[in-house]
Structures are given as structure tokens and as C-alpha cells.
Write a protein that holds these residues in place. Structure first.
Motif, PDB file in Angstrom:
ATOM      1  N   VAL B  23      18.182   6.171 -10.500  1.00 52.02           N
ATOM      2  CA  VAL B  23      16.806   6.722 -10.867  1.00 52.02           C
ATOM      3  C   VAL B  23      16.054   5.458 -11.379  1.00 52.02           C
ATOM      4  CG1 VAL B  23      15.393   8.093 -12.448  1.00 52.02           C
ATOM      5  CG2 VAL B  23      17.646   9.026 -11.372  1.00 52.02           C
ATOM      6  N   HIS B  24      16.873   4.639 -12.200  1.00 54.47           N
ATOM      7  CA  HIS B  24      16.434   3.264 -12.650  1.00 54.47           C
ATOM      8  C   HIS B  24      15.995   2.506 -11.532  1.00 54.47           C
ATOM      9  CE1 HIS B  24      17.122   0.905 -16.395  1.00 54.47           C
ATOM     10  NE2 HIS B  24      15.893   1.125 -16.166  1.00 54.47           N
ATOM     11  N   ASN B  25      16.569   2.365 -10.143  1.00 55.50           N
ATOM     12  CA  ASN B  25      16.248   1.674  -9.043  1.00 55.50           C
ATOM     13  C   ASN B  25      14.916   2.138  -8.580  1.00 55.50           C
ATOM     14  OD1 ASN B  25      18.590   0.358  -9.511  1.00 55.50           O
ATOM     15  ND2 ASN B  25      19.817   1.245  -7.541  1.00 55.50           N
ATOM     16  N   VAL B  26      14.674   3.462  -8.795  1.00 57.94           N
ATOM     17  CA  VAL B  26      13.494   3.964  -8.200  1.00 57.94           C
ATOM     18  C   VAL B  26      12.216   3.470  -9.137  1.00 57.94           C
ATOM     19  CG1 VAL B  26      11.951   5.977  -7.666  1.00 57.94           C
ATOM     20  CG2 VAL B  26      14.359   6.117  -7.095  1.00 57.94           C
ATOM     21  N   ALA B  27      12.433   3.261 -10.419  1.00 53.34           N
ATOM     22  CA  ALA B  27      11.654   2.812 -11.233  1.00 53.34           C
ATOM     23  C   ALA B  27      11.327   1.249 -11.086  1.00 53.34           C
ATOM     24  CB  ALA B  27      11.696   3.048 -12.682  1.00 53.34           C
ATOM     25  N   SER B  28      12.412   0.713 -10.779  1.00 55.68           N
ATOM     26  CA  SER B  28      12.239  -0.815 -10.406  1.00 55.68           C
ATOM     27  C   SER B  28      11.632  -1.213  -9.210  1.00 55.68           C
ATOM     28  CB  SER B  28      13.545  -1.462 -10.506  1.00 55.68           C
ATOM     29  OG  SER B  28      13.722  -3.039 -10.205  1.00 55.68           O
ATOM     30  N   PHE B  29      11.974  -0.336  -8.109  1.00 52.35           N
ATOM     31  CA  PHE B  29      11.191  -0.260  -6.877  1.00 52.35           C
ATOM     32  C   PHE B  29       9.682  -0.146  -7.054  1.00 52.35           C
ATOM     33  CE2 PHE B  29       9.283   2.250  -3.653  1.00 52.35           C
ATOM     34  CZ  PHE B  29       9.329   1.330  -2.633  1.00 52.35           C
ATOM     35  N   ILE B  30       9.263   0.792  -7.841  1.00 53.03           N
ATOM     36  CA  ILE B  30       7.912   1.043  -8.012  1.00 53.03           C
ATOM     37  C   ILE B  30       6.969  -0.135  -8.774  1.00 53.03           C
ATOM     38  CG2 ILE B  30       5.921   2.537  -9.222  1.00 53.03           C
ATOM     39  CD1 ILE B  30       7.349   4.194  -7.132  1.00 53.03           C
ATOM     40  N   GLN B  64      11.456  -9.503  -7.683  1.00 50.48           N
ATOM     41  CA  GLN B  64      11.788  -8.189  -8.340  1.00 50.48           C
ATOM     42  C   GLN B  64      13.314  -7.807  -8.287  1.00 50.48           C
ATOM     43  OE1 GLN B  64       9.715  -6.372 -10.207  1.00 50.48           O
ATOM     44  NE2 GLN B  64      11.081  -4.633 -10.671  1.00 50.48           N
ATOM     45  N   ALA B  65      14.108  -8.105  -7.109  1.00 52.18           N
ATOM     46  CA  ALA B  65      15.389  -7.928  -7.159  1.00 52.18           C
ATOM     47  C   ALA B  65      16.299  -8.754  -8.004  1.00 52.18           C
ATOM     48  CB  ALA B  65      15.791  -7.741  -5.571  1.00 52.18           C
ATOM     49  N   CYS B  66      15.979 -10.204  -7.911  1.00 52.87           N
ATOM     50  CA  CYS B  66      16.424 -10.982  -8.642  1.00 52.87           C
ATOM     51  C   CYS B  66      16.655 -10.630 -10.182  1.00 52.87           C
ATOM     52  CB  CYS B  66      16.094 -12.442  -8.520  1.00 52.87           C
ATOM     53  SG  CYS B  66      16.376 -13.017  -7.127  1.00 52.87           S
ATOM     54  N   LEU B  67      15.507  -9.854 -10.510  1.00 51.66           N
ATOM     55  CA  LEU B  67      15.380  -9.502 -12.086  1.00 51.66           C
ATOM     56  C   LEU B  67      16.776  -9.161 -12.641  1.00 51.66           C
ATOM     57  CD1 LEU B  67      11.800  -8.084 -12.654  1.00 51.66           C
ATOM     58  CD2 LEU B  67      12.661 -10.320 -13.734  1.00 51.66           C
ATOM     59  N   TRP B  68      17.604  -8.163 -11.715  1.00 53.99           N
ATOM     60  CA  TRP B  68      18.625  -7.672 -12.053  1.00 53.99           C
ATOM     61  C   TRP B  68      19.816  -8.612 -12.163  1.00 53.99           C
ATOM     62  CZ3 TRP B  68      18.398  -2.875 -14.157  1.00 53.99           C
ATOM     63  CH2 TRP B  68      17.374  -2.166 -13.915  1.00 53.99           C
ATOM     64  N   LEU B  69      19.614  -9.705 -11.846  1.00 53.19           N
ATOM     65  CA  LEU B  69      20.733 -10.726 -11.984  1.00 53.19           C
ATOM     66  C   LEU B  69      20.409 -11.652 -13.301  1.00 53.19           C
ATOM     67  CD1 LEU B  69      21.452 -11.404  -8.081  1.00 53.19           C
ATOM     68  CD2 LEU B  69      22.335  -9.537  -9.595  1.00 53.19           C
ATOM     69  N   THR B  70      19.157 -11.510 -13.608  1.00 53.44           N
ATOM     70  CA  THR B  70      18.829 -12.597 -14.587  1.00 53.44           C
ATOM     71  C   THR B  70      18.386 -12.009 -15.788  1.00 53.44           C
ATOM     72  OG1 THR B  70      16.712 -12.696 -13.511  1.00 53.44           O
ATOM     73  CG2 THR B  70      18.316 -14.492 -12.538  1.00 53.44           C
ATOM     74  N   LEU B  71      17.279 -11.275 -15.755  1.00 51.24           N
ATOM     75  CA  LEU B  71      16.517 -10.943 -17.069  1.00 51.24           C
ATOM     76  C   LEU B  71      16.980  -9.639 -17.282  1.00 51.24           C
ATOM     77  CD1 LEU B  71      14.368 -12.328 -18.692  1.00 51.24           C
ATOM     78  CD2 LEU B  71      12.871 -10.865 -17.590  1.00 51.24           C
ATOM     79  N   GLN B 113      25.406  -4.883 -11.137  1.00 53.69           N
ATOM     80  CA  GLN B 113      23.865  -4.898 -10.679  1.00 53.69           C
ATOM     81  C   GLN B 113      23.556  -5.622  -9.327  1.00 53.69           C
ATOM     82  OE1 GLN B 113      22.320  -4.494 -15.418  1.00 53.69           O
ATOM     83  NE2 GLN B 113      21.972  -6.093 -14.175  1.00 53.69           N
ATOM     84  N   PHE B 114      24.268  -6.635  -8.967  1.00 50.49           N
ATOM     85  CA  PHE B 114      24.073  -7.239  -7.614  1.00 50.49           C
ATOM     86  C   PHE B 114      24.361  -6.177  -6.625  1.00 50.49           C
ATOM     87  CE2 PHE B 114      25.993  -9.311  -3.939  1.00 50.49           C
ATOM     88  CZ  PHE B 114      24.703  -9.978  -3.385  1.00 50.49           C
ATOM     89  N   VAL B 115      25.546  -5.330  -6.742  1.00 42.52           N
ATOM     90  CA  VAL B 115      25.944  -4.349  -5.514  1.00 42.52           C
ATOM     91  C   VAL B 115      24.982  -3.195  -5.757  1.00 42.52           C
ATOM     92  CG1 VAL B 115      27.673  -2.891  -4.676  1.00 42.52           C
ATOM     93  CG2 VAL B 115      28.146  -5.210  -5.546  1.00 42.52           C
ATOM     94  N   TYR B 116      24.761  -2.747  -6.982  1.00 42.11           N
ATOM     95  CA  TYR B 116      24.108  -1.227  -6.885  1.00 42.11           C
ATOM     96  C   TYR B 116      22.622  -1.409  -7.469  1.00 42.11           C
ATOM     97  CZ  TYR B 116      28.692   0.736  -6.513  1.00 42.11           C
ATOM     98  OH  TYR B 116      29.995   1.151  -5.719  1.00 42.11           O
ATOM     99  N   LYS B 117      22.010  -2.699  -7.400  1.00 42.35           N
ATOM    100  CA  LYS B 117      20.706  -2.523  -8.035  1.00 42.35           C
ATOM    101  C   LYS B 117      20.121  -3.796  -6.873  1.00 42.35           C
ATOM    102  CE  LYS B 117      20.941  -0.781 -12.642  1.00 42.35           C
ATOM    103  NZ  LYS B 117      20.148  -0.022 -12.757  1.00 42.35           N
ATOM    104  N   PHE B 118      20.482  -4.932  -7.148  1.00 40.96           N
ATOM    105  CA  PHE B 118      19.826  -5.993  -6.290  1.00 40.96           C
ATOM    106  C   PHE B 118      19.988  -5.679  -4.740  1.00 40.96           C
ATOM    107  CE2 PHE B 118      20.020  -9.599  -3.598  1.00 40.96           C
ATOM    108  CZ  PHE B 118      19.095 -10.474  -4.102  1.00 40.96           C
ATOM    109  N   ILE B 148      23.617 -17.839  -9.643  1.00 39.84           N
ATOM    110  CA  ILE B 148      24.909 -17.830 -10.372  1.00 39.84           C
ATOM    111  C   ILE B 148      24.318 -18.815 -11.651  1.00 39.84           C
ATOM    112  CG2 ILE B 148      27.168 -18.784 -10.812  1.00 39.84           C
ATOM    113  CD1 ILE B 148      27.597 -17.938  -7.946  1.00 39.84           C
ATOM    114  N   LEU B 149      23.670 -19.841 -11.428  1.00 42.72           N
ATOM    115  CA  LEU B 149      23.277 -20.830 -12.700  1.00 42.72           C
ATOM    116  C   LEU B 149      22.236 -20.021 -13.421  1.00 42.72           C
ATOM    117  CD1 LEU B 149      23.160 -24.183 -10.590  1.00 42.72           C
ATOM    118  CD2 LEU B 149      24.701 -23.791 -12.494  1.00 42.72           C
ATOM    119  N   ALA B 150      21.166 -19.289 -12.725  1.00 48.96           N
ATOM    120  CA  ALA B 150      20.213 -18.755 -13.342  1.00 48.96           C
ATOM    121  C   ALA B 150      20.745 -17.475 -14.359  1.00 48.96           C
ATOM    122  CB  ALA B 150      19.195 -18.019 -12.408  1.00 48.96           C
ATOM    123  N   GLY B 151      21.881 -16.836 -13.731  1.00 52.18           N
ATOM    124  CA  GLY B 151      22.298 -15.730 -14.616  1.00 52.18           C
ATOM    125  C   GLY B 151      23.242 -16.249 -15.872  1.00 52.18           C
ATOM    126  N   TYR B 152      23.882 -17.670 -15.433  1.00 50.92           N
ATOM    127  CA  TYR B 152      24.550 -18.126 -16.831  1.00 50.92           C
ATOM    128  C   TYR B 152      23.380 -18.705 -17.661  1.00 50.92           C
ATOM    129  CZ  TYR B 152      27.454 -21.455 -19.098  1.00 50.92           C
ATOM    130  OH  TYR B 152      28.171 -21.853 -20.405  1.00 50.92           O
TER     131      TYR B 152
END
Lengths: 262, 258
Positions: B23-30, B64-71, B113-118, B148-152
């Protein structure tokens, strides 16, 4: 009597907030910073490209501030309607059943918090926009009462959507993710002209989640004169219908309540 | 070994909530869909520089997809909650450095989050907007390194926010302030070179462009991998800060719960 008790509970809630003055001021400033940065994000784009599909920075600012002020009213007077989930998970809603005022009013009086940051920012932006429209002869001063009216109607629409989403918690318990969709994502989308979106998304914002009635449709009349004054009446009617439906839904949800706490 | 175990456990814990996260993915998609629509609208009557409308759509969708690995990682790495419950005192007693412990757990979260969101969000955008994709393997490799560096960097920033929760109950607001600055200065929505003067300077001297802007520019082929030297420099700087902050918090610890 019920309303007197509601305001008494609100006074108590404000007093408890003011016990921690630093926290109160710090959280207010941070909320303001957050909202300013959100607005700057779109303002920078408009400063560079002047307009989005014929909507100037002032017109988008008007859309933005109407939705911000509507949200401010809703979250100020019904903060914990949005946070019903925590009462459902902990079982704290049980104690509301033995209080002498309706459960919804009790819930609305919890954690009452005047969102001063949002209120100041929204008012500031809307006044700048109105002053600009007035100076170039785009609108007359009647824009002020109409704007107040649509902000009030908008807060009722947002409250109704918030209440309906939270009520789903009586069946689902966890509704935070759903709120992210019906409230956060939807409010973010209607900060910009709906004409940007494809028909299916526009349709959603004019029916299931009628946020388009809060700012976009009234702005078509107030700023663009593309539609008639009837749209203001339609906005008020949509607000009343949403409120009635959400209160009915709340009653059904409440009758299904089963305590989940220990 | 401990790193892998902690990351694996956190990944497995998240698997329990897969359907809820959808459901969260749908919101992020919007959210992303709205931003893409705005740029399509602007692109109808304006030139969008080297990106063009197509490039800008890819730019915003990838961001937008990257946000799930960073922010969108765990607020303060869960330290705020640990301080409230008193769990932080036990965490500090463990025979493993607190920063290493929390960072290892968070990598599990990021991988989940990479597998199930990004991936799901990016795949939807890919088919919906016919996104441009790099043709060279090396671009994917350097984009992965940049991510990876951004995530760190984001893990370090959240750790520092968590440390602040030892001194104030309002540290959650710092998470949101970091979020606000990131949205504005990371080039997530508007490329950094299009920011007005002062904000452009501010962005250039901050770590934020290395969280989103340069990552996406590398992915789109507009930037050389040499820019990652800047990411490495910020990683080293934040690591030193995190270690110094931990040694300070070890000297005096006050918890609210327990």
C-alpha cells in the motif's frame, strides 16, 4: 454541554503542551521550516520556468496555501483523528467509552495543538498572492470571504477523508500506510493544477477523494473565471456530503470495535 | 559475519509486513507520478536543457525510487525509541560498537527496501513512461556504488540525529528537517544546477547532491564516476563524526524509560 466539555478538554490539552516550552517552540519552528522547504521546491521550478500549463507562481501559491490552511484547521481541531491507530493498537480507546461526551469529540480534544507555523506560513503566502492578484486587477476584494469559505469547506473535506481512513482501522487496525495514500499523497498532488494529471487521476480527486473541490475547482472560478460561482456552492455541498458519509461510516466502525490492548 | 547476521535478521523481520508495504508503494508511486506529471507539463512549453522531457521523466522517476535507499531509512536508526524505552543502555553495553551494530541492521532494511520498494516502483515507472535505461554494464556498476555510498551517508546522518535524542525529546524533528533539506538541496525534484544562486552554493557545499543528484546523473550517463570521490570524502567525514559522537554519549547517558 458536550461542546463546553470539549473546549474544556482542549484547554487542558493546550496547558499540558505549554508545560514544555522549548519543545513547543522548537517543534513549531521545525514544522515551519519543513513547510517552507516544500513550497520552495515548487517555487524554484516556477521561478525558472515562469508557469506550469498557464498557472503562474502566484496562482500555484494560492492553490498551495488554500490546501495548507485547510489541513492546518483539520489537524489543529482533530489531530488525534489522524492518530486513531495508536488508540486501537494500545486499547486506549476503551476509556473513551465511559466519558460523558461522544467518543469522536473526546478523540478530537486529545493532543490539541495549534499549528502556528503552518498557519503563519499559509496566511503569509495567501496574502502575498491575493495582493498580487488585486494589484494586477485579476480579482476584487471579494476573493477574501470566498477564500475563507473554501478553506473552511476544505478543512471539512480533509477531516472527512481523514476520519473515513482512520475508521477503516476498526477492521484493519494498522492504517498508517493507507493514510499515506489517502491524505499525504493526495494532498501533495492537489497542490498543483489538476490539469497536469491524466483523466483517471483527475477523476479520483473529483470523486473518491474529492480534494479537487478544495482548491483547484474554486480557483478556476476565482482566478480564471473558467467556471461559474456555482462551483463554490458545489464545494460546500461536497463538504457537507463528505462529513455526513464519514460520520455514518464512523458509527458503523465504532460498533465493530474490539479492544486489542492488554 | 556479525554484519551479515544483523542485516539478514532485519531483512527477515521486514518480510512479515510485505503486503502492508505494498500500500505504501502505491502512495510512493503517486508521489512520483505527480512529480513526473509536473515536468511533463513544464516540458510542453519549455526546453528542459540537456535532459529533455524524456530525460527529465527518467531523472524524477529514478530519484523517486532511490528515496527508498537513501532518505526513507529508519528514523534516527531507531535510537529515539531506544532512548525512550531505555534499550539504548543495553545497546551500549554490547560487545560491539553501537554505530556498527545499528548500521549493520540498517543495511538489512535498505536491502529489503531495494527488493520490495525500489524495484517494484521503478519497474512500474519503466513500463508506464518507457524510461531510458543505460546500455553499458559499467553504468549500472557505478550507479550501484553511488547508491551504496549515498545509503551510507544517510545512515550516518540518521545516527547523528539519533545521538541528539539523548539530549532532547524533539529529535524526531531533526529527521524531518534533514528530509526537508534533502528534498530541496539533493536535486531530487529539480536538478541542482537549476537552483537559485544561494541555494545552489548551499547544495554544492553539502552532502545532499551525493545522496540523489550525482547518483541519478551517473545512471543517466551525464556524470563520470570520478564524482564519487566526493561521496567517499563525505563518508569518511561522517564516519569520524559518528565515532566521536558515540564516545561523547558513552560518557554520560540518561534514558527516559526503563
Amino acid at each position: 454541554m458536550e461542546m463546553r466539555m470539549y473546549f474544556m478538554l482542549i484547554r487542558a490539552s493546550i496547558k499540558s503542551r505549554l508545560q514544555y516550552k522549548f519543545n513547543f517552540i522548537f517543534s513549531m519552528l521545525m514544522a515551519m521550516l519543513l513547510n517552507v522547504s516544500e513550497f520552495l521546491m515548487i517555487a524554484f521550478v516556477l521561478l525558472k520556468f515562469n508557469s506550469i500549463q498557464g498557472w503562474s507562481i502566484y496562482e500555484v501559491g494560492y492553490l498551495y496555501s488554500v490546501i495548507l490552511l485547510s489541513k492546518t484547521l483539520y489537524r489543529t481541531f482533530a489531530s488525534d483523528v489522524h492518530h486513531l491507530e495508536k488508540y486501537l493498537v494500545s486499547g486506549d480507546l476503551d476509556s473513551f467509552f465511559i466519558r460523558p461526551i461522544p467518543i469522536l469529540l473526546t478523540l478530537m480534544s486529545q493532543n490539541f495543538f495549534l499549528l502556528i507555523g503552518e498557519l503563519l506560513q499559509g496566511t503569509f503566502i495567501i496574502l502575498i498572492c491575493i495582493q498580487h492578484f488585486h494589484s494586477i486587477g485579476q480579482v476584487d476584494l471579494w476573493i477574501i470571504p470566498i477564500t475563507i469559505l473554501i478553506i473552511l469547506a476544505g478543512s471539512i473535506i480533509l477531516f472527512s477523508i481523514g476520519l473515513a481512513t482512520s475508521t477503516l482501522g476498526f477492521w484493519l487496525t494498522r492504517v498508517e500506510m493507507l493514510q499515506n495514500l489517502t491524505e499525504d499523497a493526495a494532498m501533495n498532488a492537489v497542490r498543483y493544477p489538476l490539469s497536469l494529471y491524466p483523466n483517471w487521476l483527475k477523476g479520483i480527486f473529483l470523486t473518491i477523494l474529492p480534494l479537487g473541490f478544495i482548491n483547484y475547482l474554486p480557483a478556476l472560478y476565482i482566478l480564471k473565471q473558467d467556471v461559474g460561482i456555482w462551483i463554490i456552492g458545489a464545494t460546500i455541498m461536497v463538504a457537507c456530503l463528505c462529513l455526513w458519509l464519514s460520520l455514518r461510516f464512523w458509527k458503523i466502525g465504532l460498533s465493530r470495535y474490539q479492544s486489542t490492548g492488554s | 559475519m556479525l554484519f551479515a547476521m544483523l542485516a539478514k535478521k532485519n531483512y527477515a523481520r521486514n518480510l512479515q509486513y510485505r503486503s502492508s508495504h505494498l500500500v505504501h508503494n502505491v502512495a510512493s508511486f503517486i508521489f512520483g507520478f505527480v512529480y513526473v506529471s509536473i515536468w511533463i507539463g513544464i516540458g510542453e512549453s519549455n526546453s528542459l536543457g540537456e535532459y529533455g522531457v524524456k530525460g527529465m521523466i527518467t531523472y524524477v522517476a529514478f530519484n523517486q525510487a532511490c528515496l527508498w535507499l537513501t532518505l526513507f531509512i529508519t528514523n534516527s536508526l531507531g535510537m529515539e525509541q531506544s532512548v525512550r524505552t531505555g534499550q539504548i543502555s543495553l545497546d551500549l553495553m554490547r560487545p560491539v560498537h553501537l554505530f556498527y551494530h545499528l548500521m549493520s541492521k540498517e543495511w538489512g532494511q535498505i536491502f529489503y527496501q531495494f527488493v520490495y520498494k525500489f524495484l517494484p516502483i521503478y519497474f512500474i515507472y519503466f513500463f508506464l513512461f518507457s524510461l531510458q535505461v543505460p546500455q553499458q554494464f559499467s553504468t549500472y556498476f557505478w550507479t550501484a556504488i553511488a547508491l551504496i555510498l549515498a545509503g551510507y551517508i544517510c545512515i550516518c546522518i540518521n545516527y547523528l540525529i539519533g545521538v541528539v535524542s539523548l539530549w532532547t525529546t524533539e529529535s524526531k524533528w531533526l529527521f524531518w528537517v534533514n528530509y526537508a533539506f534533502s528534498m530541496l538541496l539533493s536535486g531530487f525534484f529539480i536538478p541542482v544546477e537549476w537552483l537559485p544562486g544561494v541555494f545552489y552554493q548551499l547544495s554544492m557545499y553539502s552532502p545532499y547532491p551525493y545522496i540523489q543528484y550525482y547518483v541519478t546523473r551517473i545512471y543517466l550517463g551525464y556524470e563520470s564516476y570520478s564524482v564519487l570521490l566526493g561521496s567517499v570524502a563525505w563518508c569518511i567525514f561522517f564516519t569520524v563524526l559518528c565515532l566521536a559522537a558515540t564516545s561523547i554519549m558513552r560518557k554520560k547517558l540518561e534514558v527516559q524509560g526503563g
